[in-house]
Write a protein that holds these residues in place. Structure first.
Motif, mmCIF file in Angstrom:
data_model
loop_
_atom_site.group_PDB
_atom_site.id
_atom_site.type_symbol
_atom_site.label_atom_id
_atom_site.label_comp_id
_atom_site.label_asym_id
_atom_site.label_seq_id
_atom_site.Cartn_x
_atom_site.Cartn_y
_atom_site.Cartn_z
ATOM 1 N N UNK A 128 56.953 111.169 31.436
ATOM 2 C CA UNK A 128 56.621 111.198 32.856
ATOM 3 C C UNK A 128 56.515 112.613 33.403
ATOM 4 N N UNK A 129 55.453 112.879 34.169
ATOM 5 C CA UNK A 129 55.334 114.136 34.880
ATOM 6 C C UNK A 129 56.170 114.137 36.152
ATOM 7 N N UNK A 130 56.314 115.307 36.753
ATOM 8 C CA UNK A 130 57.099 115.462 37.981
ATOM 9 C C UNK A 130 56.133 115.843 39.092
ATOM 10 N N UNK A 131 55.871 114.895 40.008
ATOM 11 C CA UNK A 131 54.785 115.018 40.974
ATOM 12 C C UNK A 131 55.252 115.483 42.350
ATOM 13 N N UNK A 132 56.476 115.961 42.483
ATOM 14 C CA UNK A 132 56.997 116.301 43.805
ATOM 15 C C UNK A 132 56.104 117.299 44.547
ATOM 16 N N UNK A 133 55.636 118.328 43.834
ATOM 17 C CA UNK A 133 54.754 119.328 44.437
ATOM 18 C C UNK A 133 53.445 119.454 43.657
ATOM 19 N N UNK A 134 53.107 118.429 42.880
ATOM 20 C CA UNK A 134 51.916 118.487 42.025
ATOM 21 C C UNK A 134 50.882 117.474 42.493
ATOM 22 N N UNK A 135 49.615 117.788 42.289
ATOM 23 C CA UNK A 135 48.565 116.834 42.622
ATOM 24 C C UNK A 135 47.616 116.589 41.457
ATOM 25 N N UNK A 136 47.937 117.109 40.266
ATOM 26 C CA UNK A 136 47.184 116.810 39.055
ATOM 27 C C UNK A 136 48.164 116.533 37.926
ATOM 28 N N UNK A 137 47.678 115.839 36.904
ATOM 29 C CA UNK A 137 48.529 115.527 35.760
ATOM 30 C C UNK A 137 49.043 116.791 35.088
ATOM 31 N N UNK A 138 48.166 117.765 34.852
ATOM 32 C CA UNK A 138 48.586 118.980 34.154
ATOM 33 C C UNK A 138 49.655 119.722 34.951
ATOM 34 N N UNK A 139 49.493 119.780 36.265
ATOM 35 C CA UNK A 139 50.492 120.442 37.100
ATOM 36 C C UNK A 139 51.807 119.675 37.084
ATOM 37 N N UNK A 140 51.736 118.343 37.080
ATOM 38 C CA UNK A 140 52.956 117.526 37.068
ATOM 39 C C UNK A 140 53.713 117.690 35.754
ATOM 40 N N UNK A 141 52.994 117.782 34.643
ATOM 41 C CA UNK A 141 53.675 117.959 33.361
ATOM 42 C C UNK A 141 54.302 119.347 33.262
ATOM 43 N N UNK A 142 53.605 120.372 33.733
ATOM 44 C CA UNK A 142 54.194 121.699 33.710
ATOM 45 C C UNK A 142 55.427 121.757 34.618
ATOM 46 N N UNK A 143 55.359 121.092 35.769
ATOM 47 C CA UNK A 143 56.508 121.063 36.677
ATOM 48 C C UNK A 143 57.694 120.364 36.026
ATOM 49 N N UNK A 144 57.418 119.292 35.262
ATOM 50 C CA UNK A 144 58.511 118.592 34.568
ATOM 51 C C UNK A 144 59.161 119.479 33.517
ATOM 52 N N UNK A 145 58.348 120.170 32.720
ATOM 53 C CA UNK A 145 58.892 121.041 31.684
ATOM 54 C C UNK A 145 59.702 122.173 32.296
ATOM 55 N N UNK A 146 59.217 122.723 33.387
ATOM 56 C CA UNK A 146 59.960 123.793 34.048
ATOM 57 C C UNK A 146 61.255 123.262 34.649
ATOM 58 N N UNK A 147 61.217 122.067 35.202
ATOM 59 C CA UNK A 147 62.429 121.456 35.756
ATOM 60 C C UNK A 147 63.487 121.282 34.674
ATOM 61 N N UNK A 148 63.077 120.844 33.500
ATOM 62 C CA UNK A 148 64.014 120.682 32.379
ATOM 63 C C UNK A 148 64.660 122.020 32.034
ATOM 64 N N UNK A 149 63.853 123.058 31.932
ATOM 65 C CA UNK A 149 64.390 124.374 31.579
ATOM 66 C C UNK A 149 65.356 124.890 32.639
#
Length: 372
Positions: A128-149
């Protein structure tokens, strides 16, 4: 006539979900084969999914239909094929033993990197991506990976373990953005081969290995979308593996789909066609297994984001079908459509959740504040 009785029964059930047979709304059901009614009444979700694969019925909005069925809890009113046998098998057998653990890799994750590259977007991240501040799939996945880190408080020089590393995208992100080194384990040969190419030149090692063989020190551990394949009989052993790999001040992030009820097996259609030997953990099952092993620092539920992620995956794969290999034939396409639509429906109806847990071996001194 038996057929007429089955049709009336199906029509009455569907009416409870505001679904009509032959209706004009996008979520209404269009029956192409009269055998559909008896098959669903006799086989439940397995019959529903297989009859869709066979072309016996359609709906303009497949996810809209399945959402209404789940929201009305009609799945609890229709029997599951072989439910008694499935229950006994799950209770008497460790379906996720080391001998069986490779089956989901062979049957699902090794389907073909071309399929997943077409569906998952710029990064092959199958969670699952993190869509809190994202409006595209690629942005949501990058936000999720950064959130994990950020939740793991990663810093340059740390050694990190990814349990179920997929195609290596999370470790690649952590190494490039946060300066860590790491080890990833997967049971999929296709994933391991791709991940090794992706991580070339980075301080990252990818292993084709069962998680139970791990016994070495790491500063932090994460697992994204792998726990659904562990099985309740193995939860304690899973947490023991992570615990023995972490120092007293280390952190572990568990990212998993979860269910609202405790079960010991998955839906029969999902088990047969998508994820063999899988099951969704409940909150009670996770906390019971973690008790005495970890301190629960944070529990984050963003399951509604999975609906958005799945919609983006569907849009990608529908646009790509004609360019993919002929082995993804029409029946496979209908199977895959049903899988994605049913998954959307479970999250949209809040029957399934996406949880990120942060756990520590002894508790973070002064408390843990989780980023969002």
């Amino acid at each position: 006539m038996p057929h007429a009785r089955f049709e009336r029964r199906i029509a009455a059930l569907l009416a409870e979900a505001d679904v009509r047979v032959g209706g004009e709304r996008p979520w209404d059901l269009q029956v192409h084969d009269p055998r559909f009614h008896a098959r669903v009444l006799g086989q439940g979700s397995l019959g529903l999914g297989e009859s869709y694969m066979d072309g016996w019925w359609d709906a303009a909005s497949l996810d809209g239909l399945l959402y209404r069925l789940l929201a009305a809890r009609l799945d609890e009113r229709v029997p599951r094929a072989g439910e008694i046998f499935d229950a006994l098998r799950a209770r008497l057998t460790n379906l996720q033993s080391p001998r069986r653990s490779g089956e989901v890799g062979r049957r699902h994750y090794d389907l073909g990197n071309d399929l997943y590259a077409a569906m998952l977007g710029r990064r092959l991240v199958y969670s699952c991506g993190y869509w809190r501040h994202a409006d595209t799939l690629d942005a949501a996945q990058e936000a999720k990976l950064d959130l994990v880190c950020r939740k793991l408080r990663l810093r340059p020089g740390m050694r990190v373990l990814d349990v179920g590393c997929g195609w290596g995208e999370a470790l690649t992100f952590a190494a490039e953005r946060y300066g860590v080194e790491g080890v990833g384990v997967t049971i999929s040969g296709e994933q391991a081969e791709y991940a090794r190419r992706l991580c070339a030149g980075l301080p990252v090692e990818i292993r084709l290995q069962d998680y139970r063989a791990l016994d070495e020190p790491f500063d932090a551990v994460f697992s994204l979308g792998m726990f659904e394949h562990v099985g309740v009989k193995n939860y304690a052993a899973y947490f023991d593996v992570v615990r023995r790999c972490l120092p007293a001040d280390g952190l572990f992030l568990l990212h998993t789909i979860g269910g609202s009820r405790s079960v010991d097996r998955t839906d029969p259609w999902i088990a047969r066609y998508i994820f063999p030997n899988s099951m969704l953990p409940s909150a009670a099952q996770i906390t019971h297994a973690a008790e005495g092993r970890f301190v629960l620092e944070d529990w984050h539920n963003f399951g509604a984001d999975y609906d958005l992620t799945l919609q983006a995956w569907r849009d990608n794969i529908e646009a790509a079908w004609d360019a993919l290999a002929p082995r993804y034939d029409q029946r496979f396409r209908r199977m895959w459509r049903f899988y994605l639509a049913a998954s959307m429906a479970t999250f949209r109806s809040r029957r399934s959740h996406l949880w990120q847990l942060v756990l520590s071996p002894r508790g973070v001194p002064g408390g843990y504040v989780a980023p969002r």
